[in-house]
Design a protein around this motif. Structure first.
Motif, PDB file in Angstrom:
ATOM      1  N   ALA A 240       0.825  -1.209   0.000  1.00  0.00           N
ATOM      2  CA  ALA A 240       0.000   0.000   0.000  1.00  0.00           C
ATOM      3  C   ALA A 240       0.858   1.258   0.000  1.00  0.00           C
ATOM      4  O   ALA A 240       0.501   2.274  -0.619  1.00  0.00           O
ATOM      5  CB  ALA A 240      -0.934  -0.006   1.203  1.00  0.00           C
ATOM      6  N   ALA A 241       2.000   1.214   0.685  1.00  0.00           N
ATOM      7  CA  ALA A 241       2.882   2.380   0.789  1.00  0.00           C
ATOM      8  C   ALA A 241       3.762   2.578  -0.435  1.00  0.00           C
ATOM      9  O   ALA A 241       4.420   3.608  -0.567  1.00  0.00           O
ATOM     10  CB  ALA A 241       3.753   2.253   2.043  1.00  0.00           C
ATOM     11  N   SER A 242       3.774   1.587  -1.329  1.00  0.00           N
ATOM     12  CA  SER A 242       4.674   1.668  -2.482  1.00  0.00           C
ATOM     13  C   SER A 242       4.249   2.724  -3.499  1.00  0.00           C
ATOM     14  O   SER A 242       5.056   3.179  -4.314  1.00  0.00           O
ATOM     15  CB  SER A 242       4.753   0.307  -3.179  1.00  0.00           C
ATOM     16  OG  SER A 242       3.521   0.008  -3.825  1.00  0.00           O
ATOM     17  N   GLY A 243       2.978   3.105  -3.477  1.00  0.00           N
ATOM     18  CA  GLY A 243       2.488   4.075  -4.432  1.00  0.00           C
ATOM     19  C   GLY A 243       2.139   3.505  -5.787  1.00  0.00           C
ATOM     20  O   GLY A 243       1.644   4.216  -6.669  1.00  0.00           O
ATOM     21  N   ARG A 244       2.358   2.208  -5.975  1.00  0.00           N
ATOM     22  CA  ARG A 244       2.089   1.593  -7.281  1.00  0.00           C
ATOM     23  C   ARG A 244       0.632   1.177  -7.451  1.00  0.00           C
ATOM     24  O   ARG A 244       0.196   0.889  -8.560  1.00  0.00           O
ATOM     25  CB  ARG A 244       2.993   0.359  -7.462  1.00  0.00           C
ATOM     26  CG  ARG A 244       4.467   0.700  -7.664  1.00  0.00           C
ATOM     27  CD  ARG A 244       5.308  -0.559  -7.775  1.00  0.00           C
ATOM     28  NE  ARG A 244       5.360  -1.286  -6.514  1.00  0.00           N
ATOM     29  CZ  ARG A 244       5.903  -2.501  -6.365  1.00  0.00           C
ATOM     30  NH1 ARG A 244       6.379  -3.142  -7.428  1.00  0.00           N
ATOM     31  NH2 ARG A 244       5.932  -3.077  -5.183  1.00  0.00           N
ATOM     32  N   TYR A 245      -0.101   1.129  -6.378  1.00  0.00           N
ATOM     33  CA  TYR A 245      -1.484   0.649  -6.435  1.00  0.00           C
ATOM     34  C   TYR A 245      -2.384   1.669  -5.741  1.00  0.00           C
ATOM     35  O   TYR A 245      -2.875   1.435  -4.624  1.00  0.00           O
ATOM     36  CB  TYR A 245      -1.592  -0.721  -5.762  1.00  0.00           C
ATOM     37  CG  TYR A 245      -0.501  -1.679  -6.182  1.00  0.00           C
ATOM     38  CD1 TYR A 245      -0.531  -2.295  -7.423  1.00  0.00           C
ATOM     39  CD2 TYR A 245       0.583  -1.941  -5.338  1.00  0.00           C
ATOM     40  CE1 TYR A 245       0.474  -3.161  -7.829  1.00  0.00           C
ATOM     41  CE2 TYR A 245       1.597  -2.802  -5.733  1.00  0.00           C
ATOM     42  CZ  TYR A 245       1.541  -3.401  -6.977  1.00  0.00           C
ATOM     43  OH  TYR A 245       2.539  -4.258  -7.367  1.00  0.00           O
ATOM     44  N   PRO A 246      -2.639   2.802  -6.380  1.00  0.00           N
ATOM     45  CA  PRO A 246      -3.351   3.899  -5.707  1.00  0.00           C
ATOM     46  C   PRO A 246      -4.769   3.553  -5.258  1.00  0.00           C
ATOM     47  O   PRO A 246      -5.183   3.953  -4.161  1.00  0.00           O
ATOM     48  CB  PRO A 246      -3.349   5.016  -6.765  1.00  0.00           C
ATOM     49  CG  PRO A 246      -3.125   4.317  -8.081  1.00  0.00           C
ATOM     50  CD  PRO A 246      -2.256   3.148  -7.761  1.00  0.00           C
ATOM     51  N   THR A 247      -5.500   2.818  -6.087  1.00  0.00           N
ATOM     52  CA  THR A 247      -6.870   2.485  -5.692  1.00  0.00           C
ATOM     53  C   THR A 247      -6.867   1.524  -4.515  1.00  0.00           C
ATOM     54  O   THR A 247      -7.646   1.682  -3.554  1.00  0.00           O
ATOM     55  CB  THR A 247      -7.639   1.875  -6.876  1.00  0.00           C
ATOM     56  OG1 THR A 247      -7.598   2.770  -7.992  1.00  0.00           O
ATOM     57  CG2 THR A 247      -9.088   1.600  -6.491  1.00  0.00           C
ATOM     58  N   PHE A 248      -5.991   0.516  -4.563  1.00  0.00           N
ATOM     59  CA  PHE A 248      -5.858  -0.418  -3.449  1.00  0.00           C
ATOM     60  C   PHE A 248      -5.509   0.342  -2.169  1.00  0.00           C
ATOM     61  O   PHE A 248      -6.103   0.112  -1.106  1.00  0.00           O
ATOM     62  CB  PHE A 248      -4.785  -1.456  -3.782  1.00  0.00           C
ATOM     63  CG  PHE A 248      -4.431  -2.376  -2.643  1.00  0.00           C
ATOM     64  CD1 PHE A 248      -5.239  -3.436  -2.306  1.00  0.00           C
ATOM     65  CD2 PHE A 248      -3.269  -2.160  -1.902  1.00  0.00           C
ATOM     66  CE1 PHE A 248      -4.913  -4.286  -1.251  1.00  0.00           C
ATOM     67  CE2 PHE A 248      -2.934  -3.003  -0.849  1.00  0.00           C
ATOM     68  CZ  PHE A 248      -3.761  -4.064  -0.533  1.00  0.00           C
ATOM     69  N   THR A 249      -4.549   1.256  -2.259  1.00  0.00           N
ATOM     70  CA  THR A 249      -4.118   2.015  -1.085  1.00  0.00           C
ATOM     71  C   THR A 249      -5.261   2.846  -0.522  1.00  0.00           C
ATOM     72  O   THR A 249      -5.480   2.898   0.693  1.00  0.00           O
ATOM     73  CB  THR A 249      -2.942   2.933  -1.458  1.00  0.00           C
ATOM     74  OG1 THR A 249      -1.861   2.126  -1.949  1.00  0.00           O
ATOM     75  CG2 THR A 249      -2.470   3.733  -0.260  1.00  0.00           C
ATOM     76  N   ARG A 250      -6.024   3.492  -1.431  1.00  0.00           N
ATOM     77  CA  ARG A 250      -7.147   4.313  -0.978  1.00  0.00           C
ATOM     78  C   ARG A 250      -8.216   3.470  -0.296  1.00  0.00           C
ATOM     79  O   ARG A 250      -8.732   3.855   0.772  1.00  0.00           O
ATOM     80  CB  ARG A 250      -7.742   5.072  -2.167  1.00  0.00           C
ATOM     81  CG  ARG A 250      -9.011   5.863  -1.817  1.00  0.00           C
ATOM     82  CD  ARG A 250      -9.475   6.717  -2.977  1.00  0.00           C
ATOM     83  NE  ARG A 250      -9.640   5.948  -4.204  1.00  0.00           N
ATOM     84  CZ  ARG A 250     -10.694   5.174  -4.463  1.00  0.00           C
ATOM     85  NH1 ARG A 250     -11.663   5.032  -3.565  1.00  0.00           N
ATOM     86  NH2 ARG A 250     -10.792   4.530  -5.618  1.00  0.00           N
ATOM     87  N   VAL A 251      -8.555   2.324  -0.895  1.00  0.00           N
ATOM     88  CA  VAL A 251      -9.600   1.465  -0.314  1.00  0.00           C
ATOM     89  C   VAL A 251      -9.158   0.918   1.041  1.00  0.00           C
ATOM     90  O   VAL A 251      -9.962   0.875   1.997  1.00  0.00           O
ATOM     91  CB  VAL A 251      -9.940   0.321  -1.290  1.00  0.00           C
ATOM     92  CG1 VAL A 251     -10.835  -0.718  -0.605  1.00  0.00           C
ATOM     93  CG2 VAL A 251     -10.634   0.863  -2.524  1.00  0.00           C
ATOM     94  N   ILE A 252      -7.893   0.522   1.162  1.00  0.00           N
ATOM     95  CA  ILE A 252      -7.396   0.028   2.456  1.00  0.00           C
ATOM     96  C   ILE A 252      -7.509   1.117   3.510  1.00  0.00           C
ATOM     97  O   ILE A 252      -7.911   0.864   4.661  1.00  0.00           O
ATOM     98  CB  ILE A 252      -5.940  -0.456   2.320  1.00  0.00           C
ATOM     99  CG1 ILE A 252      -5.878  -1.713   1.447  1.00  0.00           C
ATOM    100  CG2 ILE A 252      -5.333  -0.736   3.704  1.00  0.00           C
ATOM    101  CD1 ILE A 252      -6.654  -2.892   2.000  1.00  0.00           C
ATOM    102  N   GLY A 253      -7.180   2.336   3.127  1.00  0.00           N
ATOM    103  CA  GLY A 253      -7.296   3.442   4.071  1.00  0.00           C
ATOM    104  C   GLY A 253      -8.730   3.685   4.494  1.00  0.00           C
ATOM    105  O   GLY A 253      -9.020   3.947   5.670  1.00  0.00           O
TER     106      GLY A 253
END
Length: 321
Positions: A265-278
């Motif tokens: 999630a912190a890698s910045g490569r998967y923005p939608t995944f990171t947003r949904v996890i947040g």
């Protein structure tokens, strides 16, 4: 003479129980775990557990596995008669064989099932079950028919197609909940010609009667609804296999994966995944519960059918893909 592998495994578990390393209620390693740890076949591991069951040292509990049995007073154990293999052989029936096999599959999965293991569980000669059942494949079919035979539907069905379909789906889900191995009998493209399986299909198809649907659409919906339940239920057995193989519960496994997910999630490569996890973390996280997912999927599927009915779903004049 060296003891056979199953006996050495049983002796080891027996010693651990006697020493108090395994207390009443403690889980015994699964058939799959024993096979991996000892480098033996699943049938050998199953026979070791069956031996301990016959001695009253362990008990099989559905969806849990084998656990150490409650301790019995020594006087009662001494008074208990020794099992009479000849008498057990005389009392053997196909129904008893099927019931014993279902018990093994419920506790340990289909992978742990063998004709030898069933014989050991019943305390009969290894070849005795073959007098009633041709082999494991035939036994599994009998088990499936017996399990589906546990389903029952009311003589007076509820009003409306949706209520009837919901009842059929929830009845099927409860069967798979009780017997998770049912979901691994074979693909939907190879249906089983078993009376009690057909009885379920008959009920579901009757729920779709009178809706103005052409016969192919009705059968498509029947297969789709069945597949929805079975596809989700397949995870029940997979869940148990994963826990047996790793020794970790789902929650424990997720705890060990949390660092890896956080890094992704912190890698910045998967923005939608990171947003949904947040977003999930902000509302308290997400727990994947199969029972809740079943109900969610069932509602959405039936909502779609209802919309399709209003739009002329199944019109015989419509072009099929």
């Amino acid at each position: 003479m060296t003891a056979p592998p199953y006996q050495r495994i049983a002796d080891d578990i027996r010693r651990r129980i006697a020493a108090g390393d395994l207390a009443p209620g403690d889980r015994i390693p699964s058939t799959r775990r024993i096979a991996q740890d000892w480098g033996v076949a699943l049938a050998t591991a199953a026979r070791a557990l069956t031996t301990l069951q016959q001695e009253g040292l362990i008990q099989a509990r559905p969806r849990v596995g084998s656990v150490v049995a409650p301790r019995e007073p020594a006087a009662r154990r001494a008074a208990a008669p020794a099992p009479d293999a000849a008498a057990a052989d005389r009392d053997l029936t196909r129904e008893r064989i099927v019931r014993a096999a279902v018990g093994i599959a419920d506790a340990e999965g289909l992978g742990a099932l063998s004709m030898r293991g069933v014989a050991a569980k019943l305390g009969v000669a290894t070849m005795s079950p073959y007098r009633y059942v041709d082999g494991k494949d035939a036994l599994v079919l009998l088990m499936a028919d017996a399990a589906f035979g546990e389903a029952s539907f009311p003589d007076d069905p509820p009003e409306g197609w949706r209520a009837r379909v919901e009842l059929a789906a929830r009845t099927l889900w409860s069967l798979y909940r009780k017997h998770p191995w049912l979901a691994h009998l074979g693909p939907v493209t190879r249906p089983l010609a078993l009376p009690n399986v057909i009885a379920y299909g008959d009920w579901l198809l009757s729920a779709l009667d009178g809706l103005g649907l052409d016969v192919r659409t009705r059968f498509d919906l029947h297969v789709l609804l069945y597949s929805q339940v079975v596809g989700l239920a397949a995870h029940l057995e997979d869940e148990r296999r994963a826990e047996a193989a790793t020794g970790l519960t789902d929650d424990e496994w997720m705890d060990r994966q949390s660092a890896g997910f956080a890094e992704l999630a912190a890698s910045g490569r998967y923005p939608t995944f990171t947003r949904v996890i947040g977003e999930l973390e902000a509302v308290g996280g997400y727990d994947l519960r199969l029972d809740e997912l079943f109900e969610f999927g069932l509602r959405r599927l039936l909502d779609g059918i209802a919309v399709g009915l209003g739009a002329g779903l199944g019109d015989p004049g419509a072009t099929r893909p």
